[in-house]
Design a protein around this motif. Structure first.
Motif, PDB file in Angstrom:
ATOM      1  N   LYS A 234       2.226   9.700  -6.349  1.00  0.00           N
ATOM      2  CA  LYS A 234       1.254   9.622  -7.636  1.00  0.00           C
ATOM      3  C   LYS A 234       0.348  11.026  -7.950  1.00  0.00           C
ATOM      4  O   LYS A 234       0.271  11.565  -6.957  1.00  0.00           O
ATOM      5  CB  LYS A 234       0.389   8.543  -7.376  1.00  0.00           C
ATOM      6  CG  LYS A 234       0.876   7.162  -7.232  1.00  0.00           C
ATOM      7  CD  LYS A 234      -0.079   6.223  -6.423  1.00  0.00           C
ATOM      8  CE  LYS A 234      -0.548   6.566  -5.107  1.00  0.00           C
ATOM      9  NZ  LYS A 234       0.531   6.401  -4.042  1.00  0.00           N
ATOM     10  N   LYS A 238      -5.669   9.605  -3.923  1.00  0.00           N
ATOM     11  CA  LYS A 238      -5.603   8.310  -3.217  1.00  0.00           C
ATOM     12  C   LYS A 238      -7.072   8.155  -2.484  1.00  0.00           C
ATOM     13  O   LYS A 238      -7.513   9.004  -1.499  1.00  0.00           O
ATOM     14  CB  LYS A 238      -4.471   8.084  -2.295  1.00  0.00           C
ATOM     15  CG  LYS A 238      -4.330   6.699  -1.607  1.00  0.00           C
ATOM     16  CD  LYS A 238      -3.100   6.493  -1.288  1.00  0.00           C
ATOM     17  CE  LYS A 238      -2.914   5.178  -0.290  1.00  0.00           C
ATOM     18  NZ  LYS A 238      -3.423   4.247  -0.881  1.00  0.00           N
ATOM     19  N   ARG A 306      -5.816  -3.120  -3.717  1.00  0.00           N
ATOM     20  CA  ARG A 306      -6.006  -1.942  -4.416  1.00  0.00           C
ATOM     21  C   ARG A 306      -6.199  -1.889  -5.850  1.00  0.00           C
ATOM     22  O   ARG A 306      -5.893  -2.842  -6.540  1.00  0.00           O
ATOM     23  CB  ARG A 306      -4.340  -1.743  -4.425  1.00  0.00           C
ATOM     24  CG  ARG A 306      -3.920  -0.411  -4.557  1.00  0.00           C
ATOM     25  CD  ARG A 306      -2.789   0.133  -3.741  1.00  0.00           C
ATOM     26  NE  ARG A 306      -2.204   1.562  -4.061  1.00  0.00           N
ATOM     27  CZ  ARG A 306      -0.941   1.470  -4.247  1.00  0.00           C
ATOM     28  NH1 ARG A 306      -0.099   0.760  -4.088  1.00  0.00           N
ATOM     29  NH2 ARG A 306      -0.644   2.969  -4.482  1.00  0.00           N
ATOM     30  N   PHE A 308      -6.515   0.466  -9.546  1.00  0.00           N
ATOM     31  CA  PHE A 308      -6.240   1.805 -10.141  1.00  0.00           C
ATOM     32  C   PHE A 308      -7.120   2.208 -11.234  1.00  0.00           C
ATOM     33  O   PHE A 308      -7.389   1.208 -12.049  1.00  0.00           O
ATOM     34  CB  PHE A 308      -4.805   1.679 -10.669  1.00  0.00           C
ATOM     35  CG  PHE A 308      -3.814   1.454  -9.636  1.00  0.00           C
ATOM     36  CD1 PHE A 308      -3.347   2.795  -9.077  1.00  0.00           C
ATOM     37  CD2 PHE A 308      -3.229   0.456  -9.471  1.00  0.00           C
ATOM     38  CE1 PHE A 308      -2.001   2.566  -8.099  1.00  0.00           C
ATOM     39  CE2 PHE A 308      -2.283   0.180  -8.582  1.00  0.00           C
ATOM     40  CZ  PHE A 308      -1.751   1.553  -7.713  1.00  0.00           C
ATOM     41  N   ASP A 313      -6.639   6.243  -7.193  1.00  0.00           N
ATOM     42  CA  ASP A 313      -5.827   4.926  -6.449  1.00  0.00           C
ATOM     43  C   ASP A 313      -6.634   4.411  -5.489  1.00  0.00           C
ATOM     44  O   ASP A 313      -6.668   5.151  -4.316  1.00  0.00           O
ATOM     45  CB  ASP A 313      -4.415   5.327  -6.159  1.00  0.00           C
ATOM     46  CG  ASP A 313      -3.706   4.240  -5.556  1.00  0.00           C
ATOM     47  OD1 ASP A 313      -2.650   4.525  -5.084  1.00  0.00           O
ATOM     48  OD2 ASP A 313      -4.283   3.162  -5.540  1.00  0.00           O
TER      49      ASP A 313
END
Length: 362
Positions: A234, A238, A306, A308, A313
């Motif tokens: 990605k 993160k 999780r 986004f 993220d």
DNA sequence: AATCCGGGGAG
DNA sequence: CTCCCAGGATT
């Protein structure tokens, strides 16, 4: 990149890790077509097919291949079209062309056999660092370190090394494997590393509770098995965050964010971003002390969520917490029930947590 | 150091 | 839908 330091404790655990892996592999290795009579030729073809390709996908291709091309000579004599036809659907078709080229080289210069010499082998088409070492160790029993995606992830967790699981890690991993590798049973040992990576220590939801090297795994002891390794793909940054659901019976503590900036004036559970070399429980305790000014008496992992955002993220690691200290209510701090919480504006990630809490605190 | 190269399966 | 998978060659 950090350099590897072999600690004394690692020397002590070396034999234990090796014997645990070998024993586990002996008892749990899958029966796979290329493990039957693992000739150098069969090992070679299987290793090429398995590059970036799952075991389940490869099995039928490998079986068909060995029927049509039972030896290296038959590969060399086949046309490229016939080779590619066999490969149809497997993807990465350059692999098939490289097999064809390498087979012709083997027939012409090496008596139709897979060369047993490292310097020779790694010059052949399709023989990169991994495949070269895999063939030398699995087919010929040589003491060569293999680093594939399974081994990389497993070793990073075993040593508790945080970071992205890419080839930049391989230098220190090979250095560590040079230290770890036994001088016997290299065929089984290298396969055990990959097998445990695939069956026990996969990227998602590692099965630490049944792992044969659990007691020697640093990531497990730090509770970082879901954080190590970070995945790269990605473009999103993160972030791992620890979040505290502090409750006193059925009242929960939430607080209001500042009037400016991200999520201005929204309410949320306290918590924050995990810092380097910090476990998630440490994150929660630190953040609560900084933000709320209290010590937590109980911190128990509850769930991981999780979420986004445009540039992030975020993995929210939620902990159910209690405290013996007093938290006073104010304009920016409140103790509310789950029902009352519906009236408070909260970021959407918090909404997911609320759903879980409503199930948990019936 | 980045990018390209496939496709199937799991969650 | 996204992520992942026994990597290597090329730029």
């Amino acid at each position: 990149m950090k350099t590897l330091e072999i600690e004394t404790s690692q020397i002590d655990m070396r034999d234990e890790v090796v014997s645990s892996l070998l024993k586990w592999y002996q008892e749990n290795a899958r029966t796979l077509p290329w493990r039957d009579s693992p000739s150098p030729y069969r090992v070679w073809i299987s290793e090429i097919m398995l590059q970036q390709t799952t075991v389940a996908t490869v099995i039928p291709y490998f079986s068909r291949w060995m029927i049509d091309f039972p030896d290296i000579k038959s590969v060399a004599e086949a046309s490229l079209d016939e080779i590619l036809k066999q490969w149809q659907g497997l993807g990465y078709y350059r692999r098939a062309q490289n097999i064809h080229k390498a087979a012709n080289i083997m027939v012409e210069y090496f008596d139709g056999e897979v060369p047993e010499d490292k310097e020779t082998l790694k010059t052949l088409p399709g023989f990169g660092p991994y495949t070269t070492a895999a063939v030398l160790s699995i087919a010929f029993g040589q003491r060569e370190a293999i680093v594939d995606t399974n081994v990389r992830r497993f070793i990073m967790r075993l040593l508790g090394r945080e970071g992205i699981a890419d080839s930049k890690q391989d230098k220190w991993i090979r250095e560590y494997l040079e230290f770890l590798m036994p001088y016997k049973e290299m065929r089984s040992f290298n396969q055990s590393l990959m097998e445990i990576g695939a069956l026990i220590c996969p990227s998602k939801t590692p099965k630490c509770l049944i792992c044969p090297v659990q007691k020697n795994c640093k990531a497990f002891h730090l509770g970082l098995q879901d954080v190590i390794p970070i995945t790269k793909k990605k473009k999103l940054e993160k972030i791992d965050a620890g979040l505290a659901v502090i409750h006193d019976k059925k009242k929960f503590y939430i607080q209001k964010r500042p009037a400016k900036g991200l999520w201005a004036n929204m309410w949320e559970f306290p918590g924050g971003k995990r810092e380097e070399r910090e476990t998630l429980e440490e994150t929660v305790r630190r953040e609560i002390k900084e933000e709320v000014g209290i010590e937590l008496s109980h911190v128990v992992f509850f769930s991981k969520i999780r979420h986004f955002y445009t540039h992030f993220d975020v993995s929210l690691h939620v902990f159910i917490c209690e405290t013996n200290d007093f938290i006073e209510e104010s304009e920016v701090a409140a103790w509310v029930s789950l029902e009352e919480m519906k009236k408070y504006p909260m970021p959407s990630a918090n909404g997911k947590i609320l759903d879980q809490l409503r199930e948990h605190f019936v």
